[in-house]
Design a protein around this motif. Structure first.
Motif, PDB file in Angstrom:
ATOM      1  N   ARG A  14     -72.499 -91.077   5.709  1.00  0.00           N
ATOM      2  CA  ARG A  14     -72.836 -92.235   6.542  1.00  0.00           C
ATOM      3  C   ARG A  14     -73.698 -91.849   7.740  1.00  0.00           C
ATOM      4  N   ASP A  36     -70.169 -80.409  13.058  1.00  0.00           N
ATOM      5  CA  ASP A  36     -69.435 -80.521  11.799  1.00  0.00           C
ATOM      6  C   ASP A  36     -68.795 -79.151  11.531  1.00  0.00           C
ATOM      7  N   ASP A  79     -61.973 -91.656   8.731  1.00  0.00           N
ATOM      8  CA  ASP A  79     -61.262 -92.675   9.498  1.00  0.00           C
ATOM      9  C   ASP A  79     -60.319 -92.117  10.575  1.00  0.00           C
TER      10      ASP A  79
END
Ligand code: NAD
Length: 428
Positions: A14, A36, A79
């Motif tokens: 995304r 990351d 999430d």
């Protein structure tokens, strides 16, 4: 206009979509830094967006230690990481484009909203559908008063066989106990957001929801099915099975970035042999869909009564053949319905002369942007975020966190109703 310098947190699918839109689609952004823990992802960001090596970090602490050195953040982590990887940056004054769902519990949701307000930061939640020309047109029609007051909004989400399999049956959102998100939260927070955004003259009052894992279950596996398609499922069973891994992932892989993630290789570089070997052995996408052990519901319906007496409803079905969304809005002076994937709306009014109705069709498919991902919503969202961070006015679609809270709370309340079998009051 000066290009915005962005810090990307979580360099997966995304974030890459948004960075691509901002940097190459709109030419208004540069990725100045990225975080990351997976160094391969950092390497991809360096290659794709020219991020300097000294600004590629494996932990948010390294970025935090530099103070505010970028204009804003794109956060595309999974999430359960959204809040912990956003919160510490607010005190440094960062505006954030944050993937949906905001988080998977109410406490964190309200805390993030309050902290954003405290530090005067803008958090845009990636409810991309609000920005698609199709849904924006519906919002404009409602705001224009043409259909009067909203009485009822019904939305339907048909999650196609491929998307259901790759995400919610075999994929990374198939187990709530692991990813922390229910089907409604992972897939339909867009739609609960839509119900609240289109009807934001009021707020939800009571919600009732039913659903279950009733169809994609071990008992419903085709007779004689094995446990892994390419290993022990007989050809005569596979040739009738809609979830056969061979046809789905090897012959027609519609979303190729999903099923090969577990190989640790970029999907553009993995060989056919490696794909087959993974499906035969460790790849969760090679397991029989009916026996994959997921715990999400495979269909659910949500009914909400708003404080002004209007209603909303949303129904989601996994394993549909047509992948897409429908909507029907009933107003006191007119009504609207349409299919987002067809990009066509019909507006109707009562006709006193005939005691029937007249209608007109609005063709949004002609809007070039509506052909983009999420019916054009991805690009629209990035454009609006850039505009707002650069000092522009909020648009009618603006997915600021305070305007996104009701749709997200609706998910939590609906899932509570699903669990308890009771109507849940929406006290806020
Ligand atoms: N708006 C939409 O329509 C839409 C569509 C799909 C997914 N999503 C949401 O987007 C989010 C990301 O999904 P995705 O498919 O891009 O996931 P992804 O797995 O491709 O990307 C997540 C990235 O976060 C990295 N990461 C893990 N821990 C981290 C940490 N501590 N700090 C920084 N980075 C970390 C991972 O290594 C990975 O590269 C999810 O919340 C998902 O629900 C939204």
């Amino acid at each position: 206009m000066k290009k915005l310098e962005v810090l990307v947190i979580g360099c997966g699918d995304r974030s890459t979509v948004y960075a691509n839109e901002g940097c190459y689609g709109l030419g208004a952004m540069t990725v100045k830094a990225c975080v990351d823990p997976d160094v391969k992802k950092l390497e991809l960001m360096r290659r794709q967006f020219g991020v300097p090596a000294e600004n590629c970090f494996t932990s948010i602490d390294q970025a935090l230690a530099k103070g505010k050195f970028c204009d804003c953040i794109i956060n595309g982590t999974m999430d359960s990481l959204h809040v912990p990887t956003t919160l510490p940056f607010l005190s440094q004054g960062y505006d954030v484009l944050l993937e949906k769902p905001v988080c998977n519990n109410e406490k964190e949701l309200l805390m993030l909203r309050d902290e954003a307000e405290k530090y005067n930061c803008r958090i845009f939640v990636c409810h991309v559908l609000r920005y698609s020309p199709f849904y924006r047109k519906i919002k404009e029609l409602i705001l224009s008063g043409e259909i009067g007051e909203v009485r009822n909004i019904a939305t339907y989400e048909h999650v196609g066989v491929f998307l259901s399999s790759v995400s919610f049956i075999r994929g990374k959102w198939s187990r709530e106990r692991e990813c922390g998100s229910s089907l409604l939260l992972a897939k339909c927070s867009h739609d609960t957001d839509m119900l609240c955004w289109l009807n934001n003259v009021t707020t939800p009052d009571t919600v009732v929801s039913v659903g279950g894992r009733d169809f994609i279950t071990e008992e419903n596996a085709p007779e004689g099915a094995g446990t892994r398609c390419l290993v022990d499922c007989p050809p005569e069973v596979r040739e009738k099975c809609i979830y056969d891994a061979q046809t789905m992932y090897l012959d027609n892989c519609l979303l190729p970035w999903y099923p090969w993630q577990c190989t640790g290789k970029d999907y553009r570089e993995i060989t056919e042999e490696e794909k087959i070997e993974s499906l035969k052995t460790y790849n969760p996408h090679g397991v029989c869909a009916y026996k994959a052990g997921g715990d999400l519901v495979d269909h659910q319906t949500v009914n909400v009564r708003f404080k002004n007496g209007s209603f909303g409803s949303h129904t989601v079905t996994l394993g549909s053949f047509r992948d897409g969304r429908d909507i029907f809005v009933a107003g006191t002076l007119g009504e609207i319905d349409g299919r987002a994937d067809e990009g066509r709306l019909t507006v109707r009014h009562y006709d006193r002369k005939t005691s029937w109705y007249n209608s007109r069709v609005i063709d949004i498919s002609e809007d070039a942007e509506s052909a983009g991902s999420h019916y054009g919503g991805d690009r629209g969202l990035v454009r609006d975020f850039i505009n707002t961070v650069s000092g522009g006015e909020l648009s009618i679609s603006a997915t600021t966190i305070d305007d996104s809270v009701n749709g997200q709370l609706l998910v939590f309340r609906a899932d509570e109703s699903l669990r308890t079998g009771k109507a849940v009051k929406f006290s806020k």
